[in-house]
Design a protein around this motif. Structure first.
Motif, PDB file in Angstrom:
ATOM      1  N   THR A   1       0.851  -1.181   0.000  1.00 48.70           N
ATOM      2  CA  THR A   1       0.000   0.000   0.000  1.00 48.70           C
ATOM      3  C   THR A   1       0.888   1.231   0.000  1.00 48.70           C
TER       4      THR A   1
ATOM      5  N   ILE B   1      -7.551  -2.225  -2.139  1.00 47.76           N
ATOM      6  CA  ILE B   1      -8.097  -1.705  -0.891  1.00 47.76           C
ATOM      7  C   ILE B   1      -9.440  -2.366  -0.594  1.00 47.76           C
ATOM      8  N   SER B   2      -9.585  -2.897   0.604  1.00 47.92           N
ATOM      9  CA  SER B   2     -10.815  -3.588   0.982  1.00 47.92           C
ATOM     10  C   SER B   2     -11.965  -2.587   1.112  1.00 47.92           C
TER      11      SER B   2
ATOM     12  N   ALA C   1     -11.739  -0.700   4.412  1.00 52.38           N
ATOM     13  CA  ALA C   1     -10.694   0.327   4.436  1.00 52.38           C
ATOM     14  C   ALA C   1     -11.088   1.522   3.571  1.00 52.38           C
TER      15      ALA C   1
ATOM     16  N   LYS D   1      -5.189   3.605   9.033  1.00 48.03           N
ATOM     17  CA  LYS D   1      -6.259   2.863   8.364  1.00 48.03           C
ATOM     18  C   LYS D   1      -5.700   1.902   7.320  1.00 48.03           C
TER      19      LYS D   1
ATOM     20  N   ASP E   1      -5.849  -2.574   7.044  1.00 54.32           N
ATOM     21  CA  ASP E   1      -6.443  -3.296   5.910  1.00 54.32           C
ATOM     22  C   ASP E   1      -5.832  -4.694   5.817  1.00 54.32           C
TER      23      ASP E   1
END
Length: 920
Positions: A323, A349-350, A353, A388, A392
């Motif tokens: 990320t 990215i979930s 998240a 944040k 994830d």
């Protein structure tokens, strides 16, 4: 009924690696007294520089110059010979001319010196006479217990201990990275640069030509050094591959080993070989060897030390997904390109998240990865975004990029990131781009253990190195599935090869080649030999048309080159015509004896993937395996992966994953998926064939047809070594294969039968159940202290127990089939561990599960261990046994051990000299 080994200083007591309180190499790295043989006052000389470096950097000991022609050197009294030095000398530094060195080493051995550094040049790098001098020097050292670094080297530094036994200009800064180099000039250049970069070292070693102490010895030693956190290596030649791979595989699990090895190009390889006087093998094979041992190979000097810092400071990523958090789009794109090009992936990215990021970031943010938090990002926005992103579950690591803009505060942003970076178990890297403006932030991040890079692409490249390092280690120590070998007929395989040897051939016929494969459970197409047209027709009719005819010859290697393969023959006439044409062409172009007839095979539908599976010899590493896309254009596509045998199912799968064709095995264009687990087991059996049949020099299956319902070797070619080759000169695998010769049967004194065999990686689940059967008393007797079950059965620990190389350690398990459950279970374990730096010596340990104690199993396991020790050429075996452990003392005494009570340590020490004749 147990015995245990002495706990090493920096190791789990279950690891079973025993060293002396003062290891032999301590004499070199931590000497109390040092003699400089060839010390001199001459300005600019090596002898004077070494003397000055030793006396001007206090290491806590005394320096004795040895020179028969001078009364003193640098005001220090000299001695005419090492034998006249009035103290015990640990380390001798030799700077005398090469012809005098064997005699000097003889005198050192007689004086009880344990370590030597031979600075002198003029040995094997100069040719035949130099090589003879080297052999003579080593023979003299072996008359005692001396270990030697060099010759033709710069020396050794231990900055933490104050030892500078080199002729380098300055003493290195103390640190936690060990640096080993085969180039003295490169070492001095990096040492000089290290002062500017504020880089420190735990040890520095110029290895020279590695007459005695090699990469493996040094890696083992530094692996046990608590002050060394990482090992970096500049390597020109690998020396003894088995020693290096064995040590690296073991140590890399706890300490990163990073290697730069020039020679990727043919020209560079030749230059390195000429420089070191050593042969170099294929660079592609070397990559496979590094993967197999958990070593990270890099391409530049800057990467070498960057990765030592990164792996030393940050946790290892679980996968390749990164990320990227940035306040500018361009640097994020640069990082992405470097990441993807190097084999990494951007984190997807979930949804969770994404929702949280939307809540804390301005509307115009990128809404994807890289996470562009915009140019006006303040420290708080950076910190919350990192928090944040780290949460994830899709992410394996984070890269934070900062570019200095008007609204940016590099120093405060760095301060804001520190607590979040420390709270995550994922690696965090940073790229603070700029110069003096970002220097304060860089200093804060580096001080907090967050590696910081000038450019984002360099950081992404470092992350790729990190996850690849983790991936390779996981492949080595991931518990494999058991590849049952009931179908393997080793005796039949030997018979096929022996028949060819007895006839003086080096080439097996196709029929013999397929017989060899079938002996290892590798499916082959039905093949029949026909010496006449009538026999060929009869075989074709029994098989069923259409058929394939191939030349049957003991001398023709490539049948297609002489029209020796005819496909899709539909009837008798076609078979007769093909037979006649082949015979005519072969007898006209070759000798009549080259045509022995034909082989007849069914015309198989090529309804699968054509692959190649093969083995060839590398001059350094012995047999090397190849798997990839096959068929007639195999050299054009070059879709292949290499690996060193033997394989486990895990390593076989990893090998396949490195090919492009592997992606198709999941099923494409209407084809069903391939049984990849069964294919991995096939590769394991193939690797067994290669290492268990040492007469095999080359083996190709091309094509190996792979489909959703079958695997089939359609064609095979096997070349064996010259029958006149002495068996002891046959190339050996760099990684020792499973020692089947130590598999035996036994029975308890109650008549229950069991198998004694070497341990294997697949035994980890059985070892968990074994430890569940141990009482607290058995655990205490074995380890000298209590150890919880969850500690004893942790995967990280059991990998050290089950994943052994059979050279440094040999573990035997007693195994039975439980008559009630029908499942296999381990009844007891016996282990021999070589003393790390003392050739020919080892320590034994025995541990029996409680239900099987007092049944004669401990005696039998110890007797088997002694048989193995003799077969492995050991000279002495020892053990330490608790004074309360009388059953183990009795067993040891009955097996011929001499026992001595050590009241200070409250143990009984057992010792057996294997060179003494066995009692009858």
């Amino acid at each position: 009924m147990v015995s245990r080994k002495k706990k090493p200083t920096n190791s789990d007591p279950a690891h079973d690696v025993l060293g002396y309180d003062r290891q032999q190499l301590d004499a070199i790295f931590k000497p109390e007294n040092v003699a400089v043989i060839g010390a001199t006052e001459r300005p600019g000389s090596v002898g004077r520089t070494i003397m000055w470096n030793l006396v001007s950097n206090p290491f806590g000991g005394t320096v004795f110059p040895v020179n028969p022609k001078r009364p003193n050197v640098l005001g220090i009294k000299t001695y005419p010979s090492i034998g006249e030095v009035p103290a015990e000398v640990d380390l001798a530094i030799v700077v005398s001319p090469a012809p005098s060195v064997p005699g000097i080493i003889r005198e050192c051995v007689e004086a009880g010196v344990l370590g030597a550094i031979i600075i002198s040049a003029g040995f094997k790098e100069t040719g035949e006479e130099g090589a003879r001098l080297e052999e003579e020097t080593l023979r003299e050292a072996r008359k005692g217990r001396m270990r030697i670094i060099g010759p033709n080297c710069l020396g050794v530094m231990n900055p933490l201990g104050g030892l500078n036994a080199t002729f380098a200009g300055s003493m290195a800064r103390p640190g936690n990275v060990a640096f080993l180099s085969q180039s003295g000039a490169l070492l001095t250049a990096i040492l000089d640069r290290s002062f500017q970069e504020n880089v420190g070292f735990s040890n520095i070693v110029s290895v020279g030509s590695m007459m005695d102490v090699d990469w493996g010895d040094l890696i083992y030693y530094l692996g046990d050094d608590p002050k060394t956190h990482a090992i970096v290596v500049y390597m020109e030649s690998i020396g003894d591959p088995s020693s290096f791979l064995s040590a690296a595989r073991e140590v890399a699990l706890t300490k990163p080993i990073i290697v730069i090895k020039p020679g990727r190009t043919e020209a560079a390889s030749e230059a390195a070989a000429s420089h070191t006087g050593a042969l170099t093998g294929s660079d592609e094979v070397l990559d496979a060897a590094f993967r197999r041992s958990g070593v990270l190979r890099v391409d530049t000097i800057s990467e070498l030390f960057n990765m030592a810092e990164v792996l030393g400071k940050q946790p290892r990523p679980k996968g390749p997904r990164l990320t990227v958090v940035t306040n500018a789009g361009g640097p994020g794109v640069l990082a992405t390109d470097a990441l993807i090009t190097g084999g990494g992936e951007l984190t997807e990215i979930s949804p969770e998240a994404m929702e949280e990021l939307n809540a804390i970031l301005p509307g115009p943010w990128s809404h994807g990865n890289p996470i562009d938090i915009l140019g006006d990002a303040d420290p708080e926005r950076y910190a919350k975004t990192l928090e944040k992103a780290a949460e994830d579950e899709n992410s394996d690591g984070l890269l934070v990029i900062l570019t200095p803009q008007d609204m940016t505060d590099p120093t405060e942003t760095a301060n804001a990131l520190v607590p979040y970076a420390r709270s995550t178990k994922k690696p965090v890297l940073a790229s603070w781009m700029g110069g003096q403006e970002v220097a304060g932030g860089v200093s804060i991040l580096n001080g907090a253990g967050i590696p910081t890079f000038d450019y984002p692409d360099t950081a992404a490249q470092a992350f790729n190195n990190m996850w690849r390092y983790t991936y390779n280690l996981r492949g080595i120590y991931e518990t494999p599935e058991l590849a049952e070998d009931e179908a393997v007929d080793r005796e039949r395989a030997r018979e096929v090869i022996e028949a060819a040897r007895e006839s003086g051939r080096t080439l097996l016929t196709e029929y013999e080649s397929k017989e060899l494969l079938a002996a290892y459970g590798i499916p082959t197409v039905e093949t029949r030999v026909a010496t006449t047209e009538d026999e060929a027709v009869r075989a074709a009719e029994e098989i069923g048309y259409p058929v394939v005819l191939k030349i049957h010859s003991e001398t023709i290697t490539h049948k297609t080159d002489v029209g020796g393969v005819r496909l899709n023959l539909p009837d008798e006439a076609a078979v007769r015509e093909a037979f006649s044409t082949m015979k005519s062409r072969v007898t006209s172009e070759f000798a009549e004896s080259d045509f022995l007839g034909v082989t007849v095979q069914p015309m198989e539908k090529l309804d699968g993937y054509e692959t190649i599976l093969g083995s060839s010899m590398d001059p350094q590493f012995g047999p090397v395996l190849l798997f990839g896309s096959g068929g007639s254009l195999v050299e054009v596509y070059r879709d292949r992966a290499l690996a060193l045998p033997p394989l486990t199912t895990t390593l076989a799968r990893r090998m396949m994953e490195r090919t492009r064709i592997y992606e198709a095995f999941a099923g494409v264009r209407g084809r069903g998926p391939v049984d990849r687990k069964e294919l991995a087991r096939l590769l394991v059996r193939f690797s067994q064939l290669v290492v268990e049949q040492p007469w095999v020099a080359e083996l190709d299956i091309n094509p190996l047809l792979i489909s959703e319902d079958r695997f089939l070797a359609l064609d095979a070619r096997v070349v064996i070594h010259d029958p006149e080759t002495p068996e002891q000169q046959l190339p050996k695998p760099a990684i020792r294969p499973y020692p089947n010769q130590y598999v035996t049967k036994g029975e308890t004194n109650e008549g229950e039968e069991f198998t004694v065999r070497p341990i294997r990686p697949e035994d980890e689940p059985l070892m968990v159940k074994f430890h569940e059967s141990l009482s607290e008393q058995s655990v205490y007797m074995r380890y000298f202290h209590m150890m919880r079950l969850d500690q004893r059965t942790a995967h990280e620990r059991l990998t050290r127990i089950c994943f052994i190389d059979y050279d440094r350690e040999m573990a035997l398990v007693a195994e039975r089939v439980n008559p009630e459950t029908g499942e296999r279970e381990i009844m007891g374990v016996g282990r021999l561990s070589r003393h790390g730096f003392v050739p020919g010596e080892a320590e034994f340990s025995v541990l029996i599960a409680d239900p099987f104690q007092r049944k004669g199993l401990g005696t039998l396991l110890l007797e088997r261990l002694l048989e193995v020790g003799r077969a492995e050429g050991l000279s002495r075996i020892t053990a330490e046994i608790l004074m309360d452990n009388r059953p183990m003392q009795k067993i040891s005494r009955n097996c011929g051990f001499t026992l001595h009570r050590d009241l200070e340590e409250m143990v009984v020490k057992a010792e057996l000299d294997l060179r003494q004749p066995q009692a009858v």
